[in-house]
Design a protein around this motif. Structure first.
Motif, PDB file in Angstrom:
ATOM      1  N   LEU A   1      16.454 -34.006  -9.543  1.00  0.00           N
ATOM      2  CA  LEU A   1      17.297 -33.543 -10.644  1.00  0.00           C
ATOM      3  C   LEU A   1      16.726 -32.300 -11.309  1.00  0.00           C
ATOM      4  O   LEU A   1      17.447 -31.323 -11.582  1.00  0.00           O
TER       5      LEU A   1
ATOM      6  N   TRP B   1      18.144 -35.268 -17.863  1.00  0.00           N
ATOM      7  CA  TRP B   1      18.374 -36.492 -17.081  1.00  0.00           C
ATOM      8  C   TRP B   1      17.139 -36.807 -16.236  1.00  0.00           C
ATOM      9  O   TRP B   1      16.673 -37.948 -16.191  1.00  0.00           O
TER      10      TRP B   1
ATOM     11  N   SER C   1      14.623 -40.015 -16.508  1.00  0.00           N
ATOM     12  CA  SER C   1      14.393 -40.819 -15.304  1.00  0.00           C
ATOM     13  C   SER C   1      12.903 -41.021 -15.051  1.00  0.00           C
ATOM     14  O   SER C   1      12.454 -42.139 -14.778  1.00  0.00           O
TER      15      SER C   1
END
Length: 351
Positions: A149, A319, A323
């Motif tokens: 990501l 994000w 995570s």
């Protein structure tokens, strides 16, 4: 006295402090370097030198820690803790850092901040791979997800941005700068796990003092490498002339030089602290997650456009950050659940 076995709470506090120091360096360093180039600076070796030239500032916390240890241990306190083996390893890594500084400065002189951010994206991927092979770091699904990501988000900032070529930069120079940036990313992605490996192979307690000593030697070696480049390129003689032609004025030229060196030193001290308290991969994640902040500051100070792609990259970076830390939280919780069983076993054996 410094204890190598840090408690979980103390380790988290030191990690937080290291992350804050790193944030100052990673957000301020690229902006100060870009300011130098935008306002008329052109000496690449000087810009490289500034990235580690603030190494004497490390003497301040080292002196504080020495007097603290001397107060407890008395006249037998060692002036330094570093062994010849660690000194050699730190010096070699420092030379590699000096080369990396030059590659990054060359790329930064030809690319806008939004594009040079690709360096940080690629660096995270290289750090993850380097940590996997060099220090055998186990990558959890959450870590892999964070890497993907953060990498995608940062690549969006670099490739899909509307920054394009700065004025006066040819297509050839732009491409070379882009390649230099990627080479710098690859090299630093190897340097970070090598620092972690140095800790693992030290054969002595890794204390805050030793960590700062390693950082100081690394920065000194990198600065020495860049100093040779400055001498060969005659940058020292050109500084006074460049200062007079600087758009912000001669006095502010030297102010920019000093502040740049101090801010970049925050970056390296922060990096070394994060690796000490966590891992080289964690340092790579922190660099990548702070990247959108650098983007926002670039928009504010250099009037770069904040496109939809940059907004999407910001979302992906956050994000990925969540995570990674969710994975860390689960791992910590798992270790806590195991620790009572281990304590009961130890108690039974002692009885």
């Amino acid at each position: 006295m410094e204890h190598p076995g840090l408690s979980t709470s103390m380790r988290r506090i030191l990690l937080l402090i290291s992350c804050l120091i790193l944030a100052v360096g990673i957000c301020g360093g690229p902006l100060m370097m870009r300011l130098y180039y935008v306002e008329g600076g052109s000496r690449i070796w000087l810009s490289s030198w500034l990235q580690t030239g603030g190494w004497p500032l490390t003497l301040i916390p080292l002196a504080t820690l020495y007097y603290y240890r001397r107060k407890i241990e008395g006249s037998n306190t060692k002036f330094y803790l570093m062994t010849p083996r660690i000194f050699i390893a730190s010096f070699v890594i420092g030379i590699a850092t000096g080369l990396d500084d030059f590659l990054y400065s060359w790329g930064g002189s030809k690319l806008p901040v939004s594009t040079s951010s690709l360096l940080l994206a690629a660096q995270l991927a290289f750090t993850a791979v380097g940590a996997f092979f060099i220090v055998k770091l186990k990558l959890s699904p959450f870590s892999i997800n964070a890497v993907v990501l953060l990498t995608v988000g940062a690549v969006l900032l670099g490739i899909r941005s509307n920054g394009d070529r700065p004025e006066g930069v040819t297509s050839k120079e732009y491409v070379i700068g882009f390649m230099m940036t990627l080479l710098a990313a690859a090299l630093y992605g190897v340097i970070l796990p090598c620092i972690e490996l140095t800790y693992m192979k030290a054969k002595q307690a890794i204390t805050a003092t030793l960590v700062l000593e390693i950082q100081m030697i690394m920065s000194f070696a990198a600065t020495a490498f860049c100093t040779i480049g400055m001498i060969v390129n005659k940058d020292f003689q050109a500084m006074s002339r460049e200062a007079k032609q600087f758009n912000l004025g001669e006095a502010r030229y030297y102010t920019v030089i000093v502040c740049t060196a101090a801010i970049w030193e925050c970056f390296f001290v922060g990096i070394i602290g994060v690796i000490y308290c966590s891992s080289s991969l964690m340092s790579g994640v922190m660099i990548a997650v702070l990247l959108p902040v650098t983007e926002v500051l670039a928009v504010i100070f250099f009037k770069e456009n904040f496109s939809g792609e940059k907004g999407l990259a910001l979302f992906l970076s956050l994000w990925g950050f969540v995570s990674y830390f969710y994975g860390e939280f689960r791992q910590t919780k798992k270790e806590k659940n195991k620790s009572p069983e281990a304590e009961m076993t130890t108690h039974t054996e002692s009885v």
